[in-house]
Write an enzyme that holds these catalytic residues in place. Structure first.
Site, PDB file in Angstrom:
ATOM      1  N   THR A  25      63.249  31.140  41.443  1.00 36.78           N
ATOM      2  CA  THR A  25      62.556  32.104  40.575  1.00 36.78           C
ATOM      3  C   THR A  25      62.863  33.541  40.952  1.00 36.78           C
ATOM      4  O   THR A  25      62.957  34.419  40.086  1.00 36.78           O
ATOM      5  CB  THR A  25      61.023  31.880  40.672  1.00 36.78           C
ATOM      6  OG1 THR A  25      60.751  30.579  40.181  1.00 36.78           O
ATOM      7  CG2 THR A  25      60.252  32.874  39.839  1.00 36.78           C
ATOM      8  N   ASP A  40      68.220  26.254  40.336  1.00 41.40           N
ATOM      9  CA  ASP A  40      66.799  25.958  40.448  1.00 41.40           C
ATOM     10  C   ASP A  40      66.717  25.020  41.663  1.00 41.40           C
ATOM     11  O   ASP A  40      67.576  24.150  41.837  1.00 41.40           O
ATOM     12  CB  ASP A  40      66.330  25.219  39.182  1.00 41.40           C
ATOM     13  CG  ASP A  40      64.836  24.960  39.202  1.00 41.40           C
ATOM     14  OD1 ASP A  40      64.122  25.647  38.463  1.00 41.40           O
ATOM     15  OD2 ASP A  40      64.384  24.069  39.960  1.00 41.40           O
ATOM     16  N   THR A  86      61.133  27.991  45.305  1.00 45.75           N
ATOM     17  CA  THR A  86      60.011  27.550  46.142  1.00 45.75           C
ATOM     18  C   THR A  86      59.749  26.047  46.046  1.00 45.75           C
ATOM     19  O   THR A  86      59.144  25.477  46.944  1.00 45.75           O
ATOM     20  CB  THR A  86      58.713  28.294  45.753  1.00 45.75           C
ATOM     21  OG1 THR A  86      58.423  28.008  44.387  1.00 45.75           O
ATOM     22  CG2 THR A  86      58.841  29.785  45.952  1.00 45.75           C
TER      23      THR A  86
HETATM   24  N1  ASP Z   1      61.615  26.197  39.848  1.00 40.00           N
HETATM   25  C1  ASP Z   1      61.763  27.258  40.806  1.00 40.00           C
HETATM   26  C2  ASP Z   1      62.660  26.760  41.928  1.00 40.00           C
HETATM   27  O1  ASP Z   1      62.203  26.085  42.806  1.00 40.00           O
HETATM   28  C3  ASP Z   1      60.429  27.664  41.312  1.00 40.00           C
HETATM   29  C4  ASP Z   1      60.438  28.832  42.265  1.00 40.00           C
HETATM   30  O2  ASP Z   1      61.435  29.301  42.735  1.00 40.00           O
HETATM   31  O3  ASP Z   1      59.323  29.325  42.548  1.00 40.00           O
HETATM   32  O4  ASP Z   1      63.842  27.024  41.887  1.00 40.00           O
END
Ligand code: ASP
Length: 337
Positions: A12, A56, A88
């Site tokens: 993200t 992602d 995350t």
């Molecule tokens: N879908 C994202 C990922 O894990 C979520 C994030 O980065 O917060 O790449």
């Protein structure tokens, strides 16, 4: 001036909204850098290696963990510290994998990301990235303060293989339920030295990127009423994770116990984890957990499922270990997990 290598994988932190689909999509680091002119003001010499395309983190797995481990190993002597920018969702898996692959690590490997993209006005990305960099460059005279794989998120630094993502929407998205935080950031950085990992040996840093193909590993979360009869249809499974209740309890029903006994009698190994985030399994504490020693079950103690799964991938069929050694190695700490 400290030299820091940023490894940008995606997540993200570097995403923008696709105007047609309205979904967030990762963009290249160059686009990210434009949104953070402060990077140029830091008293650090920063180099960047990017995944292309950026991912992602649900698309990050063994291949990417190995790639990151090799990038760090290749450039280990050249840099004072490393910062990985990562989604995350699976950050704890990557942290666990790197903690086990990077042997005798004595430099900071900090992983961070954000809940909102860097380009959003209210984003948490700026603080996570800039303080993550600060921890990657933090030295006491000539020695790095952090000498392990850590996750920096929302003012806290966690041991990577003890951490877990517990919120999909709060900025405070990470926890380390069974290990205290390593440091926190406020007006000053506060480091809890007594919680930091230090290798007592004098062996040089090296990597061991072995991970088995997990086709022989299987994970079951025990749910009330679940039927384990299907285990007999999974003849290839050799390691079965059972995430049981509380401090390690299992229903005493024959339709649960019998398939597990059969699995073990055919040479399968079971690893017991708790469904509770805090605390761990303790065989024999209750009548309903006295069966585990009889089944020669392996205790996952208070390990996170993320870390336990990666540890099994790292140890199962490892060329330097016999299958008899698996339990002994699984039950000892490799990197403070
Ligand atoms: N879908 C994202 C990922 O894990 C979520 C994030 O980065 O917060 O790449």
């Amino acid at each position: 001036m400290k030299k820091i290598l940023i490894l940008y994988t995606g997540g993200t932190i570097g995403m923008v909204k696709n105007p047609t689909t309205e979904s967030l999509e990762p963009v290249d680091f160059q686009d990210l850098q434009k949104k953070l002119p402060e990077l140029a003001l830091l008293q650090m010499d920063i180099d960047v290696e990017s995944f292309s395309p950026a991912l992602d983190s649900s698309d990050v797995g063994p291949k990417e963990w190995k790639r990151l481990a090799h990038s760090i190993a290749r450039r280990y002597d050249e840099f004072h510290g490393f910062l990985i920018l990562h989604g995350t969702d699976t950050m704890s898996y990557t942290a666990s994998a790197l903690s086990m692959m990077l042997k005798n690590l004595r430099k900071p490997v900090i992983i961070t990301g954000s809940q909102l993209p860097l380009g959003d006005l209210r984003s948490d990305a700026r603080e996570n990235l800039l303080t993550g960099l600060t921890f990657a460059a933090l030295y006491d005279e000539n020695s790095p303060v952090i000498q392990e794989v850590a996750i920096y998120f929302e003012y806290k630094l966690f041991r990577g293989n003890r951490s877990t993502k517990f919120s999909a929407e709060d900025f405070d998205a990470y926890q380390s339920p069974n290990y205290p935080i390593l440091a926190e950031s406020g007006v000053r950085l506060k480091v809890f030295y007594e919680n930091l990992l230090r290798h007592e040996n004098t062996q040089a840093f090296t990597i061991d990127d072995y991970l088995c193909n997990p086709e022989e590993l299987h994970f079951i979360r025990l749910l009330p009423g679940i039927d384990l009869g299907h285990l007999s249809y999974l003849p290839n499974i050799k390691i079965l994770f059972l995430q049981v209740f509380g401090s390690g309890t299992l229903p005493q029903r024959q339709d649960i116990i019998k398939p597990i006994q059969e699995f073990v009698s055919k040479g399968g190994k079971i690893i017991i984890l708790s469904q509770c985030m805090q605390g761990g399994v303790e065989f024999g504490k209750y009548e309903n957990s006295r069966i585990f020693p009889l089944l020669k079950a392996i205790s996952g103690r208070d390990m996170t499922p993320e870390s336990a799964w990666i540890k099994a991938m790292h140890l199962w069929k490892h060329p330097a270990l016999s299958s008899h050694d698996f339990q002994a190695y699984f039950e000892k700490s490799l990197a403070g997990e």
